[in-house]
Scaffold this active site. Structure first.
Site, short mmCIF file in Angstrom:
data_model
loop_
_atom_site.label_atom_id
_atom_site.label_comp_id
_atom_site.label_asym_id
_atom_site.label_seq_id
_atom_site.Cartn_x
_atom_site.Cartn_y
_atom_site.Cartn_z
N ASP A 55 -4.00 -6.52 -9.04
CA ASP A 55 -3.84 -6.56 -7.58
C ASP A 55 -3.20 -7.87 -7.12
O ASP A 55 -3.34 -8.91 -7.76
CB ASP A 55 -5.21 -6.39 -6.91
CG ASP A 55 -5.08 -6.02 -5.44
OD1 ASP A 55 -4.03 -5.45 -5.05
OD2 ASP A 55 -6.03 -6.31 -4.68
N ASN A 98 0.25 -8.15 -5.89
CA ASN A 98 1.72 -8.27 -5.99
C ASN A 98 2.37 -8.53 -4.64
O ASN A 98 3.26 -9.37 -4.51
CB ASN A 98 2.34 -6.98 -6.54
CG ASN A 98 1.87 -6.64 -7.93
OD1 ASN A 98 1.25 -7.47 -8.58
ND2 ASN A 98 2.17 -5.44 -8.37
N HIS A 122 6.14 -6.57 -7.05
CA HIS A 122 5.99 -5.50 -8.04
C HIS A 122 6.93 -5.74 -9.22
O HIS A 122 6.57 -5.54 -10.37
CB HIS A 122 6.27 -4.13 -7.42
CG HIS A 122 5.32 -3.76 -6.31
ND1 HIS A 122 3.96 -3.94 -6.43
CD2 HIS A 122 5.52 -3.24 -5.07
CE1 HIS A 122 3.37 -3.54 -5.30
NE2 HIS A 122 4.30 -3.11 -4.47
N TRP A 149 -0.69 6.53 -2.58
CA TRP A 149 0.29 7.48 -2.03
C TRP A 149 0.44 7.29 -0.52
O TRP A 149 1.45 7.69 0.06
CB TRP A 149 -0.14 8.93 -2.30
CG TRP A 149 0.03 9.37 -3.72
CD1 TRP A 149 -0.96 9.74 -4.58
CD2 TRP A 149 1.27 9.50 -4.46
NE1 TRP A 149 -0.42 10.08 -5.80
CE2 TRP A 149 0.93 9.95 -5.75
CE3 TRP A 149 2.62 9.29 -4.15
CZ2 TRP A 149 1.89 10.17 -6.74
CZ3 TRP A 149 3.57 9.52 -5.14
CH2 TRP A 149 3.20 9.96 -6.40
N LEU A 174 -3.14 -1.30 -30.49
CA LEU A 174 -3.74 -1.18 -29.16
C LEU A 174 -3.43 0.16 -28.50
O LEU A 174 -2.29 0.62 -28.52
CB LEU A 174 -3.18 -2.31 -28.27
CG LEU A 174 -3.59 -2.27 -26.80
CD1 LEU A 174 -5.06 -2.66 -26.63
CD2 LEU A 174 -2.71 -3.21 -25.98
C1 IPE Z 1 -5.95 -1.12 -6.36
O1 IPE Z 1 -5.24 -1.99 -5.55
C2 IPE Z 1 -5.00 -0.15 -7.02
C3 IPE Z 1 -4.09 -0.70 -8.02
C4 IPE Z 1 -4.09 -1.92 -8.46
C5 IPE Z 1 -3.15 0.24 -8.56
P1 IPE Z 1 -5.09 -1.74 -3.98
O2 IPE Z 1 -4.32 -2.85 -3.43
O3 IPE Z 1 -4.57 -0.37 -3.75
O4 IPE Z 1 -6.62 -1.78 -3.54
P2 IPE Z 1 -7.26 -1.99 -2.09
O5 IPE Z 1 -6.63 -0.99 -1.18
O6 IPE Z 1 -6.97 -3.37 -1.67
O7 IPE Z 1 -8.71 -1.76 -2.30
C1 IPE Z 2 -1.06 -4.19 -6.70
O1 IPE Z 2 -0.57 -5.10 -5.78
C2 IPE Z 2 -0.05 -3.14 -7.09
C3 IPE Z 2 -0.34 -1.78 -6.61
C4 IPE Z 2 -1.38 -1.42 -5.92
C5 IPE Z 2 0.63 -0.77 -6.93
P1 IPE Z 2 -0.55 -4.76 -4.23
O2 IPE Z 2 0.72 -4.05 -3.92
O3 IPE Z 2 -1.77 -4.03 -3.83
O4 IPE Z 2 -0.53 -6.20 -3.59
P2 IPE Z 2 -1.40 -6.72 -2.37
O5 IPE Z 2 -2.85 -6.46 -2.75
O6 IPE Z 2 -1.00 -5.95 -1.17
O7 IPE Z 2 -1.11 -8.17 -2.29
MG MG Z 3 -3.63 -4.64 -3.24
#
Ligand code: IPE
Ligand code: IPE
Ligand code: MG
Length: 250
Positions: free
Chosen positions: A19, A21, A36, A68, A130
């Site tokens: 999480d 990115n 990303h 989504w 792995l």
């Molecule tokens: C969790 O991250 C999902 C992934 C890392 C793929 P999110 O950014 O979607 O989670 P929330 O919405 O902050 O809980």
């Molecule tokens: C995680 O990073 C990647 C995915 C959920 C695909 P985020 O895109 O959720 O990044 P933040 O949490 O909004 O910073």
């Molecule tokens: Mg996130």
């Protein structure tokens, strides 16, 4: 730090919520998608780090059912990035003896992603190192629901009796199947939540949260740091500390 890790006491299954990115990119005044793109290096780091140590299973949360609901252009960019990086990383996975699998509602992904994933899974299927599992279109509630549906169908068709349903029977229908439950779960980005990741499989996982680290900055050292913390924890599974110590002294 790697040499401080006890290779006799490694977690069998590590799961990661990658999480942060978007925030990583926005902090530098860039668009979320830039984050990303820079996440790929971190994926390579955690995968190679686990492969080198001899970890058996690594499950990465790459795209949740809830994701989504993001803006369409971000979803599209993520899917394109997925196809590209699976294609680009395939030679490295072969070199590192990594076997790729997916969990989640794969049919919900665009056809190009499904094809690329199927191709990479097929190409790596005989690798013995792995096990890398990408959770895509995944959520823990989805997983449990689809498992229950399969059990219900088996009961209806008469191959399963309700009295035969137990935890092992249910777990076998989860998308993780015969893989071991998670020992250690990591989350970058500073939030302390599960976000509908592996609910059942995390039942007794140790949880490790990085407070000041966004996913694109993740390096092997961060993996080692979490494994060291894991190894410093007494896993009691409901028992007393005395019981655990008596057992490990045997
Ligand atoms: C969790 O991250 C999902 C992934 C890392 C793929 P999110 O950014 O979607 O989670 P929330 O919405 O902050 O809980
Ligand atoms: C995680 O990073 C990647 C995915 C959920 C695909 P985020 O895109 O959720 O990044 P933040 O949490 O909004 O910073
Ligand atoms: Mg996130």
């Amino acid at each position: 730090m790697k040499e401080l890790i006890d290779v006799g006491n490694l977690p069998k299954h590590i799961a990661v919520i990658m999480d942060g990115n978007g925030r990583w990119a926005q902090n530098q005044g860039a668009a979320r998608i830039f984050g990303h793109r820079n996440a790929i290096k971190a994926v390579r780091e955690v995968t190679e780090g686990c492969a080198e140590l001899g970890i058996s299973y690594l499950t990465l949360y790459a795209f949740s059912t809830e994701n989504w609901g993001r803006p369409e252009f971000e979803v599209r960019a993520l899917m394109e990035l997925l196809v590209q990086s699976i294609r680009n990383e395939l030679p490295t996975m072969m070199k590192n003896n990594v076997k790729l699998d997916t969990i989640g509602d794969i049919n919900s992904l665009p056809g190009s992603c499904q094809r690329q994933l199927a191709e990479a899974s097929e190409a790596t299927k005989d690798n013995t190192g792995l096990n890398l599992i990408l959770a895509l279109g995944y959520s823990g509630k989805w997983d449990i629901t689809q498992a229950v549906k399969k059990l219900a169908a088996d009961v209806k068709s008469g191959v399963l009796s309700p009295s035969d349903i137990n935890e092992d029977v249910l777990a076998a229908q989860l998308s993780t199947g015969a893989r071991p439950e998670v020992d250690l779960m990591l989350r970058t980005g500073g939030d302390h939540r599960i976000s509908n990741f592996l609910l059942w499989q995390l039942a007794y996982a140790e949880l490790y949260f990085y407070e000041d680290l966004f996913w694109p900055d993740f390096r092997r050292e961060h993996l080692y740091q979490a494994i060291m913390a894991y190894q410093g924890t007494e896993r009691r599974f409901g028992k007393t500390g005395e019981q655990i110590k008596a057992n490990s002294a045997k």
